[in-house]
Motif scaffolding. Structure first.
Motif, PDB file in Angstrom:
ATOM      1  N   VAL A 158      16.155  21.125  29.298  1.00  0.00           N
ATOM      2  CA  VAL A 158      15.692  20.960  30.743  1.00  0.00           C
ATOM      3  C   VAL A 158      15.008  19.779  30.927  1.00  0.00           C
ATOM      4  CG1 VAL A 158      14.073  21.870  32.493  1.00  0.00           C
ATOM      5  CG2 VAL A 158      15.474  23.527  31.347  1.00  0.00           C
ATOM      6  N   LYS A 159      14.284  19.112  30.116  1.00  0.00           N
ATOM      7  CA  LYS A 159      13.563  17.907  30.116  1.00  0.00           C
ATOM      8  C   LYS A 159      14.638  16.686  29.947  1.00  0.00           C
ATOM      9  CE  LYS A 159       8.733  19.189  28.988  1.00  0.00           C
ATOM     10  NZ  LYS A 159       7.599  18.895  28.260  1.00  0.00           N
ATOM     11  N   ALA A 160      15.516  17.055  28.783  1.00  0.00           N
ATOM     12  CA  ALA A 160      16.338  15.987  28.674  1.00  0.00           C
ATOM     13  C   ALA A 160      17.352  15.944  29.916  1.00  0.00           C
ATOM     14  CB  ALA A 160      17.107  16.276  27.242  1.00  0.00           C
ATOM     15  N   GLY A 161      17.682  17.068  30.335  1.00  0.00           N
ATOM     16  CA  GLY A 161      18.843  17.063  31.085  1.00  0.00           C
ATOM     17  C   GLY A 161      18.297  16.711  32.878  1.00  0.00           C
ATOM     18  N   LYS A 162      16.917  16.686  33.059  1.00  0.00           N
ATOM     19  CA  LYS A 162      16.317  16.388  34.205  1.00  0.00           C
ATOM     20  C   LYS A 162      16.640  17.453  35.072  1.00  0.00           C
ATOM     21  CE  LYS A 162      14.108  12.550  32.649  1.00  0.00           C
ATOM     22  NZ  LYS A 162      12.545  12.621  32.707  1.00  0.00           N
ATOM     23  N   GLN A 163      16.891  18.583  34.711  1.00  0.00           N
ATOM     24  CA  GLN A 163      17.289  19.692  35.829  1.00  0.00           C
ATOM     25  C   GLN A 163      17.104  21.101  35.138  1.00  0.00           C
ATOM     26  OE1 GLN A 163      20.815  19.688  38.470  1.00  0.00           O
ATOM     27  NE2 GLN A 163      21.514  21.051  37.152  1.00  0.00           N
ATOM     28  N   ILE A 164      16.536  21.921  35.958  1.00  0.00           N
ATOM     29  CA  ILE A 164      16.407  23.259  35.798  1.00  0.00           C
ATOM     30  C   ILE A 164      17.202  24.205  36.592  1.00  0.00           C
ATOM     31  CG2 ILE A 164      14.398  23.860  36.944  1.00  0.00           C
ATOM     32  CD1 ILE A 164      13.392  25.601  34.810  1.00  0.00           C
ATOM     33  N   THR A 165      17.933  25.207  36.210  1.00  0.00           N
ATOM     34  CA  THR A 165      18.835  25.904  37.238  1.00  0.00           C
ATOM     35  C   THR A 165      18.225  27.373  37.229  1.00  0.00           C
ATOM     36  OG1 THR A 165      20.744  24.865  36.551  1.00  0.00           O
ATOM     37  CG2 THR A 165      20.825  27.027  37.488  1.00  0.00           C
ATOM     38  N   VAL A 166      17.526  27.714  38.192  1.00  0.00           N
ATOM     39  CA  VAL A 166      16.895  28.967  38.637  1.00  0.00           C
ATOM     40  C   VAL A 166      17.689  29.750  39.744  1.00  0.00           C
ATOM     41  CG1 VAL A 166      14.680  27.982  37.957  1.00  0.00           C
ATOM     42  CG2 VAL A 166      15.388  28.217  40.423  1.00  0.00           C
ATOM     43  N   ALA A 167      17.462  30.973  39.586  1.00  0.00           N
ATOM     44  CA  ALA A 167      18.118  31.905  40.445  1.00  0.00           C
ATOM     45  C   ALA A 167      17.066  32.746  41.301  1.00  0.00           C
ATOM     46  CB  ALA A 167      18.900  32.832  39.824  1.00  0.00           C
ATOM     47  N   THR A 168      17.468  33.028  42.560  1.00  0.00           N
ATOM     48  CA  THR A 168      16.326  33.892  43.609  1.00  0.00           C
ATOM     49  C   THR A 168      17.188  34.667  44.418  1.00  0.00           C
ATOM     50  OG1 THR A 168      14.448  33.641  44.720  1.00  0.00           O
ATOM     51  CG2 THR A 168      16.277  32.075  45.310  1.00  0.00           C
ATOM     52  N   GLU A 169      16.720  35.423  45.164  1.00  0.00           N
ATOM     53  CA  GLU A 169      17.265  36.071  46.163  1.00  0.00           C
ATOM     54  C   GLU A 169      16.509  35.713  47.633  1.00  0.00           C
ATOM     55  OE1 GLU A 169      17.837  40.661  47.920  1.00  0.00           O
ATOM     56  OE2 GLU A 169      16.047  39.958  47.088  1.00  0.00           O
ATOM     57  N   ALA A 170      17.252  34.986  48.267  1.00  0.00           N
ATOM     58  CA  ALA A 170      16.640  34.283  49.430  1.00  0.00           C
ATOM     59  C   ALA A 170      16.579  35.359  50.813  1.00  0.00           C
ATOM     60  CB  ALA A 170      17.104  32.922  49.638  1.00  0.00           C
ATOM     61  N   ARG A 171      16.323  36.564  50.483  1.00  0.00           N
ATOM     62  CA  ARG A 171      16.037  37.564  51.643  1.00  0.00           C
ATOM     63  C   ARG A 171      15.122  38.461  51.501  1.00  0.00           C
ATOM     64  NH1 ARG A 171      21.111  35.889  50.102  1.00  0.00           N
ATOM     65  NH2 ARG A 171      21.056  37.632  48.285  1.00  0.00           N
ATOM     66  N   TYR A 172      14.053  37.839  51.037  1.00  0.00           N
ATOM     67  CA  TYR A 172      12.786  38.606  50.589  1.00  0.00           C
ATOM     68  C   TYR A 172      11.605  37.921  50.974  1.00  0.00           C
ATOM     69  CZ  TYR A 172      10.308  42.279  47.635  1.00  0.00           C
ATOM     70  OH  TYR A 172       9.636  43.271  47.323  1.00  0.00           O
ATOM     71  N   ALA A 173      11.506  37.739  52.450  1.00  0.00           N
ATOM     72  CA  ALA A 173      10.463  37.193  52.848  1.00  0.00           C
ATOM     73  C   ALA A 173       9.026  38.073  52.865  1.00  0.00           C
ATOM     74  CB  ALA A 173      10.590  37.024  54.559  1.00  0.00           C
ATOM     75  N   PRO A 174       7.971  37.156  52.506  1.00  0.00           N
ATOM     76  CA  PRO A 174       7.984  35.700  52.532  1.00  0.00           C
ATOM     77  C   PRO A 174       7.758  34.874  51.245  1.00  0.00           C
ATOM     78  CG  PRO A 174       5.468  36.767  52.554  1.00  0.00           C
ATOM     79  CD  PRO A 174       6.571  37.905  52.290  1.00  0.00           C
TER      80      PRO A 174
END
Length: 282
Positions: A30-46
């Motif tokens: 992640v550090k070498a590639g300068k990117q982390i890929t994460v997943a979420t469910e963006a329908r769970y406010a707040p």
């Protein structure tokens, strides 16, 4: 130096480089590639939801703080997926971590690596304000229809409540309806197609504030105290990344950042364990 010796040294050097690359764990990648890929469910406010075309929420702010210390210079690529696809997708290595409100229970903790708690997940019961006179406690849900999200701990809690009600001589729940997202359950509750919704208290406070006079929350919870956390794969490759995330979460807890974010998003603060995720009791 003869050709044979040069060839041998080159082979050894190549093997050393190859082994070093293989030894790189997920954090190093992640550090070498300068990117982390994460997943979420963006329908769970707040915790996470879409506003103005962007994913915002408590988890988003907390991750930004944690990454500033643990992964400086690393960009975050977020995948918005249905909740039911988060754990299977993580297991299949489609992304690096789940940054969402995932309740830590025994089954999940046995298969995945959970971070320190990021919020309390203890389950409450949401009803309509106009049914407050007839539904005052979980026992009043005998013969009623309740709902929660598919594959969630909240659905498991409703099933446990149904069993408990029947063991006490009651009719039990008439039906447990399962939804892809909680917004659908709230809509059905508001229009009378549901009598109750099982949801974490962390979510219910902001919902009550945003829909005054529509809903009510029972004073009793169902199920034991539980916690939300972020999730990674339970393997040696992910161990250093989980450790880095835990250090950031612990720092946010100790320096007051977490409580500030909780007040911003939930309107209340929570006392959470700082050193370890408690052993789940369900």
């Amino acid at each position: 130096m003869n050709m044979l010796l040069r060839t041998l040294l080159a082979s050894v050097a190549g093997l050393v480089v190859s082994q070093a690359c293989l030894a790189e764990d997920l954090l190093a990648k992640v550090k070498a590639g300068k990117q982390i890929t994460v997943a979420t469910e963006a329908r769970y406010a707040p915790f996470e939801y879409v506003e103005g075309g962007k994913i915002v929420g408590y988890d988003v702010d907390l991750l930004q703080y944690v990454m500033a210390g643990a992964l400086p210079g690393v960009k975050n690529k977020t995948l918005d997926l249905p909740f039911q696809g988060l754990l299977p997708g993580l297991d299949a290595k489609r992304f690096d971590m789940i940054i969402a409100a995932v309740t830590a229970n025994r089954e999940r903790v046995s298969k995945f690596a959970f971070t320190l708690p990021i919020a309390e997940a203890t389950i409450g019961v949401l009803t309509r304000a106009d049914s407050a006179g007839s539904i005052k406690a979980p026992a009043d849900l005998n013969g009623k229809v309740a709902g929660a999200q598919i594959g969630s701990v909240q659905t498991d809690a409703l099933k446990a409540l149904d069993k408990k009600l029947k063991e006490a001589g009651g009719a039990g729940l008439k039906e447990i309806k399962e939804y892809v997202a909680y917004d659908e359950a709230y809509a059905d509750l508001a229009t009378g197609r549901l009598d109750a919704v099982a949801q974490s208290l962390s979510n219910l406070g902001p919902l009550m504030k945003s829909r005054p006079g529509v809903f009510a929350v029972l004073p009793q919870t169902i199920g034991p105290k539980s916690y939300f956390a972020w999730v990674a794969r339970k393997d040696a490759d992910s161990a250093a990344l989980v450790k880095a995330m835990n250090e950031g979460i612990a720092r946010a807890n100790k320096d007051g950042t977490m409580k500030k974010l909780q007040m911003k998003w939930f309107g209340m603060s929570m006392d959470l364990p700082v050193d370890a995720l408690p052993e789940p009791s369900m």
